[in-house]
Design an enzyme around this catalytic site. Structure first.
Site, PDB file in Angstrom:
ATOM      1  N   CYS A 139       0.673  -1.317  -0.056  1.00 20.14           N
ATOM      2  CA  CYS A 139      -0.101  -0.083   0.117  1.00 20.14           C
ATOM      3  C   CYS A 139       1.018   1.134   0.132  1.00 20.14           C
ATOM      4  CB  CYS A 139      -1.109   0.155   1.267  1.00 20.14           C
ATOM      5  SG  CYS A 139      -1.285  -1.580   2.238  1.00 20.14           S
TER       6      CYS A 139
ATOM      7  N   HIS B 272      -8.600  -1.179  -0.325  1.00 17.55           N
ATOM      8  CA  HIS B 272      -7.619  -2.533  -0.554  1.00 17.55           C
ATOM      9  C   HIS B 272      -8.455  -3.487  -0.941  1.00 17.55           C
ATOM     10  CE1 HIS B 272      -4.523  -0.521   2.450  1.00 17.55           C
ATOM     11  NE2 HIS B 272      -5.616   0.074   2.725  1.00 17.55           N
TER      12      HIS B 272
ATOM     13  N   ARG C 123       6.914 -11.349   5.341  1.00 19.37           N
ATOM     14  CA  ARG C 123       6.248 -11.140   6.508  1.00 19.37           C
ATOM     15  C   ARG C 123       7.004 -12.330   7.353  1.00 19.37           C
ATOM     16  NH1 ARG C 123       0.075 -10.029   5.389  1.00 19.37           N
ATOM     17  NH2 ARG C 123       0.297  -8.229   3.988  1.00 19.37           N
TER      18      ARG C 123
ATOM     19  N   HIS D 263      -5.004  -1.039  -4.916  1.00 17.82           N
ATOM     20  CA  HIS D 263      -5.630  -0.064  -4.164  1.00 17.82           C
ATOM     21  C   HIS D 263      -6.302   0.882  -4.946  1.00 17.82           C
ATOM     22  CE1 HIS D 263      -2.282  -1.746  -2.030  1.00 17.82           C
ATOM     23  NE2 HIS D 263      -3.119  -1.353  -0.864  1.00 17.82           N
TER      24      HIS D 263
ATOM     25  N   LYS E 207     -14.270  -4.261   6.672  1.00 16.11           N
ATOM     26  CA  LYS E 207     -13.713  -5.096   5.318  1.00 16.11           C
ATOM     27  C   LYS E 207     -14.973  -6.389   5.071  1.00 16.11           C
ATOM     28  CE  LYS E 207     -11.102  -8.638   7.372  1.00 16.11           C
ATOM     29  NZ  LYS E 207      -9.640  -9.236   7.889  1.00 16.11           N
TER      30      LYS E 207
ATOM     31  N   GLN F 237       1.307 -10.968  -3.572  1.00 18.05           N
ATOM     32  CA  GLN F 237      -0.188 -10.692  -3.426  1.00 18.05           C
ATOM     33  C   GLN F 237      -0.822 -10.043  -4.890  1.00 18.05           C
ATOM     34  OE1 GLN F 237      -0.060  -7.806  -0.421  1.00 18.05           O
ATOM     35  NE2 GLN F 237      -1.145  -9.001   1.067  1.00 18.05           N
TER      36      GLN F 237
ATOM     37  N   ASP G 280      -2.434  -7.626  -5.658  1.00 18.75           N
ATOM     38  CA  ASP G 280      -3.017  -6.368  -4.817  1.00 18.75           C
ATOM     39  C   ASP G 280      -3.561  -5.003  -5.355  1.00 18.75           C
ATOM     40  OD1 ASP G 280      -3.055  -5.221  -2.150  1.00 18.75           O
ATOM     41  OD2 ASP G 280      -1.233  -5.032  -1.821  1.00 18.75           O
TER      42      ASP G 280
END
Length: 662
Positions: free
Chosen positions: A355, A535, A384, A406, A489, A402, A404
RNA sequence: GCCCUGAUAGCUCAGUGGUAGAGCACUUCCAUGGUAAGGAAGGGGUCGCGAGUUCAAUCCUCGCUCGGGGCUCCA
């Protein structure tokens, strides 16, 4: 006196109990005015009574909880020093925690099962007895964990709710029917089966594990024994077959067998490499995802894997999640001989999130409302430092990619954008073969200070998410308190081919990062406004999604995903060239196709490619070559001979393009 | 991270205080075949890594790495 029994008003005698009301042997307990009771319970005038059958969810819990008591009795028969923890029913079974000097071994389980069988056969009666805190403390002086539960009664007991409820304290005695003597007892709110014999033979102890007392990692670890129990041996067998089926589908096993990926020890825990066959599947998955994102108005961005610490200080990740990040690399620091820092160094971190990078792209120029919604997409690799004990195959790793995105939106486009995102996510998941979903709406917990942002914006956002979720027509399960600290979420839960649920995509609203990074756009009236961030990850991570699909399909990937789509099997070597020509034609049309030229016999080749779960085998011998045809062999072993080559190619292409399973 | 448990050939696994074996896979040769294992020969292992005990360790002890089952955690 009058009571209602199964909805029918009935006259019963004062002092009669559940045994008189229900002669059906599958009734194991009562529900009286909504409360579960033993069959021995004596109803009062005006009570509303329902039967609890052993096969109902409540009945199964009672069976399993009773089995847990028998397990505990068996453990204390063999080792009187064992201290009791708690023993509730769980999905498909039960467990009981014990504090013992030496942990249990698998051999102990077999011995305990035998001991349990003896207790079951002796037909001990479960008898409820009310007691007071004081009396219970004396009686259970040797059971320190039970004493602790007595002190917690009615409060926050967690899983210990099976032991002590909010009402009166009760103890269940196990009474030998012949002698009338008490064989064992346990603090328990019940209810239980009338006697141990009703547990029957359909139980089994499955594994040993450790568990923290009351689920808190600061507490002592107890030894937990898990078991399973069912009303009949057939049901036990069916359960064991389900477990075996799940084991067969385990993506870690299939990943090895099908040569898809591995976790080399040399690289480190939780870090996967994809082999050519897994690699091509992953490429297909990613390519299709890219294509769909492109069609849906996403723009593609790239960001580096490491960054200076400032970025994650600004985002708050270092403050909140430093434990979950790989430790920093300190660069450019210079230290003189006395150990004094001469030049300040710089910490770089592997990114755990994408992000902040996408935010910097947003901030790279001044933004107008005309730029929004801005949808930035990246297959972003993140790292991670997951705790070692939590790693699991591809579904929980330390390095992952990911899918991912945004989205930066204005408040008035938030709703339509969320609707689009949810529809997009569900549509794409369906294309990958998952089609049984429900949604979970994770919301803020009132009064918990971890949640940032105004209440009003939380309310609007939560209401919007809920509205969008309801519009989807899918089942919506509330998850109060489950929101991220920065916003509510929706998560999409998918059921796989054998009914297991996996959390897949998440769509999260974020009020925190736009504020932390001071994001702005110019509104039509010329004022500076703050965008809202969405997200969303659809696969979650590519690795995890790969693992889930492997288990969903049990390795039988549909043709469009299968690493090898077609294998040619010549009846004899001389037909290899003929199949090579066909395979070349297929490859020209983008089909992953090879011909097996090994000197195995044809039968062996069929075995090998069946085990490799190849969707289509094309077999050719003299008859086929003479008529410019091939023989199809399908996954189910069925066969279709003499299919003209062009037609065969069309059929294969059609199966791939339509993304259907075969 | 914690508790338990495991690591022997590419894979699945047997075995032993005196430095190892099977099946499959691999290589070569024979066999040329119509729907789930044709035959023969051969190559391949510092018994996960490092220390210790011992005349001697793959085997016993400890530490580490990696895996498995749980607990806790999951931005």
């Amino acid at each position: 006196m009058k009571v209602s029994v199964a909805g029918v008003s009935t006259e019963i005698e004062q002092g009669s109990d559940g045994f008189g009301l229900f002669t059906d042997k599958t009734v194991v307990a009562l529900r009286v005015n909504g409360e579960l009771r033993d069959l021995a319970h004596k109803p009062q005038d005006g009570d509303v009574i329902e039967a609890v059958h052993i096969s109902s969810p409540d009945g199964l819990n009672i069976l399993r909880h009773s089995a847990a008591h028998v397990l505990a009795q068996a453990v204390q028969n063999i080792n009187p020093e064992a201290k009791l923890g708690i023993g509730p029913p769980v999905t498909d079974g039960f467990y009981y925690d014990f504090d013992v000097e030496t942990p249990f071994t698998p051999e102990d389980l077999r011995a305990l099962e035998k001991q349990m069988q003896r207790i079951v056969q002796s037909g001990q009666r479960f008898v409820r007895r009310s007691t007071t805190d004081e009396a219970a403390r004396q009686e259970l002086a040797n059971e320190p964990y039970k004493l602790e539960l007595i002190g917690l009664k009615g409060g926050d007991v967690g899983d210990g709710a099976a032991e002590v409820g909010a009402g009166e304290l009760t103890i269940y005695d196990n009474i030998d029917p012949a002698s009338g003597s008490t064989q064992w007892k346990d603090l328990c709110r019940g209810p239980h089966l009338p006697n141990t014999r009703m547990i029957g033979q359909a139980f089994s102890l499955t594994r040993v594990a450790a568990a923290y007392w009351r689920g808190n990692e600061k507490n002592k670890q107890l030894q937990r024994i898990y078991g399973t129990a069912w009303p009949s041996k057939d049901e036990l067998k069916a359960y064991q077959e389900r477990m075996a089926e799940a084991a067969k589908r385990d993506h870690r096993k299939l990943g090895q067998e099908l040569d898809l990926f591995s976790f080399p020890e040399e690289i480190g825990s939780g870090l996967a490499v994809f082999h050519p066959k897994g690699g091509v599947m992953r490429k297909v998955m990613e390519d299709y995802s890219r294509q769909r994102h492109e069609e849906s108005g996403y723009e593609f961005v790239y960001s580096p894997h490491i960054t200076k610490s400032n970025l994650f200080e600004a985002s708050g990740h270092l403050q909140w999640y430093a434990d979950g990040m790989f430790p920093p690399m300190r660069l450019d620091e210079e230290i003189d001989e006395d150990g004094v820092v001469r030049k300040q160094g710089q910490d770089y971190y592997l990114k755990p999130m994408n992000c902040p990078f996408h935010i910097l792209i947003f901030k790279s120029q001044s933004r107008s409302y005309r730029d929004l919604p801005l949808r930035l997409f990246e297959f972003g690799s993140v790292y991670r430092y997951e705790k070692s004990g939590t790693l699991h195959g591809l579904t929980r790793v330390r390095g992952m990619t990911q899918d991912d995105a945004h989205l930066f939106v204005t408040p008035d486009t938030m709703e339509s954008e969320l609707t689009n995102v949810l529809n997009f996510v569900l549509g794409l998941l369906r294309d990958y073969g998952l089609d049984d979903f429900y949604l979970e709406l994770s919301t803020k917990e009132d009064g918990n200070p971890k949640f940032v942002g105004d209440d009003s914006i939380w309310q609007t956002a939560t209401a919007t998410l809920e509205k969008v979720a309801l519009q989807s027509g899918l089942e919506l399960v509330p998850d109060p308190g489950g929101a991220a600290f920065y916003g509510p979420k929706i998560s999409v839960q998918a059921r796989d081919a054998i009914g297991r649920t996996w959390q897949m995509s998440t769509i999260q609203l974020d009020f925190n990062l736009p504020q932390r990074f001071d994001l702005e756009y110019t509104a039509p009236d010329g004022t500076r406004q703050r965008p809202i961030m969405i997200h969303r990850a659809l696969f979650g991570s590519v690795e995890r999604f790969f693992g889930v699909l492997t288990e969903h399909y049990a390795g039988h990937f549909p043709p469009w995903l299968a690493p090898v789509q077609v294998v040619g099997v010549p009846v004899a070597n001389e037909f290899g060239d003929y199949l090579d020509e066909i395979a070349a034609k297929l490859r020209k049309r983008g089909v992953r196709s090879t011909v097996d030229h090994s000197d195995d016999r044809m039968q062996k080749k069929i075995l090998n490619h069946t085990k490799a779960k190849v969707p289509f085998m094309l077999i050719a011998g003299g008859q086929d070559r003479d008529s410019n045809a091939v023989s199809f062999r399908f996954r189910d072993g069925s066969q279709e001979n003499g299919v003209p080559v062009e037609k065969a190619i069309e059929r294969i292409l059609e199966a791939i393009e339509s993304k259907t399973q075969v």
